[in-house]
Design a protein around this motif. Structure first.
Motif, PDB file in Angstrom:
ATOM      1  N   LEU A 135       0.740  -1.336  -0.135  1.00  0.00           N
ATOM      2  CA  LEU A 135      -0.004  -0.033   0.025  1.00  0.00           C
ATOM      3  C   LEU A 135       0.841   1.294   0.051  1.00  0.00           C
ATOM      4  N   CYS A 136       1.984   1.354   0.776  1.00  0.00           N
ATOM      5  CA  CYS A 136       2.659   2.419   0.830  1.00  0.00           C
ATOM      6  C   CYS A 136       3.792   2.504  -0.235  1.00  0.00           C
ATOM      7  N   GLY A 137       4.202   1.181  -0.797  1.00  0.00           N
ATOM      8  CA  GLY A 137       4.956   1.354  -1.903  1.00  0.00           C
ATOM      9  C   GLY A 137       6.470   1.030  -1.386  1.00  0.00           C
ATOM     10  N   ALA A 138       6.614   0.898  -0.257  1.00  0.00           N
ATOM     11  CA  ALA A 138       8.093   0.256   0.447  1.00  0.00           C
ATOM     12  C   ALA A 138       8.493  -0.851   0.028  1.00  0.00           C
ATOM     13  N   CYS A 164       2.890  -0.106   6.257  1.00  0.00           N
ATOM     14  CA  CYS A 164       1.795  -0.080   6.072  1.00  0.00           C
ATOM     15  C   CYS A 164       0.928  -1.203   6.649  1.00  0.00           C
ATOM     16  N   GLY A 165       1.457  -2.471   6.727  1.00  0.00           N
ATOM     17  CA  GLY A 165       0.814  -3.574   7.273  1.00  0.00           C
ATOM     18  C   GLY A 165       0.187  -4.493   6.132  1.00  0.00           C
ATOM     19  N   THR A 166       0.579  -4.287   4.817  1.00  0.00           N
ATOM     20  CA  THR A 166      -0.098  -4.894   3.822  1.00  0.00           C
ATOM     21  C   THR A 166       0.722  -6.486   3.870  1.00  0.00           C
ATOM     22  N   HIS A 167      -0.165  -7.474   3.660  1.00  0.00           N
ATOM     23  CA  HIS A 167       0.513  -8.879   3.556  1.00  0.00           C
ATOM     24  C   HIS A 167       0.958  -8.737   2.211  1.00  0.00           C
TER      25      HIS A 167
END
Length: 136
Positions: free
Chosen positions: A6-9, A70-73
């Protein structure tokens, strides 16, 4: 295929895949609040931004990872085979996936159903399938 959190990291690259599968096991449902929708990508996965990757060994045979920002799986990984299952939501740009398989179908709660016609495997069938892959 290329995807990102989500954040692109964190970004991921893998050979093109077209199949999306759902896992209804209790761990996946607890991890994400719903069945996990993933893409079996084998071991050919490139992950950039690993300094933001948080990995959790969820069982003797598997680990799960998410973006610490961001916590994205990001993935579920079978340790014995080194096989990655990437979260389907990482890939947003025009990829036409086909929903093909549901695993741990006997663990799926009654409050939801998918309308798609898929191959449905029980817990016993899943463990038998992965045991044969490990042995082969």
């Amino acid at each position: 295929m290329e995807g990102q959190c989500l954040c692109g990291a964190i970004t991921v690259k893998t050979p093109d895949k077209k199949s999306v599968d759902a896992c209804h096991c209790g761990m996946c449902r607890r991890w994400g609040g719903s069945p996990a929708l993933g893409i079996s990508c084998g071991s050919e996965v490139q992950i950039d931004g690993s300094d933001q990757l948080k990995v959790y060994q969820s069982s003797e045979w598997a680990e799960r990872a998410f973006c610490s920002e961001c916590g994205t799986h990001i993935f579920y990984k079978l340790l014995p085979a080194g096989e990655y299952f990437l979260s389907a939501g990482l890939f947003q740009d025009g990829i036409e996936f086909e929903f093909t398989e549901q695993i741990f179908i006997d663990r799926k709660p009654n409050y939801y159903d998918f309308a798609n016609q898929t191959l449905n495997l029980t817990e016993a069938e899943v463990f038998a399938k992965f045991a044969s892959i490990e042995e082969g």
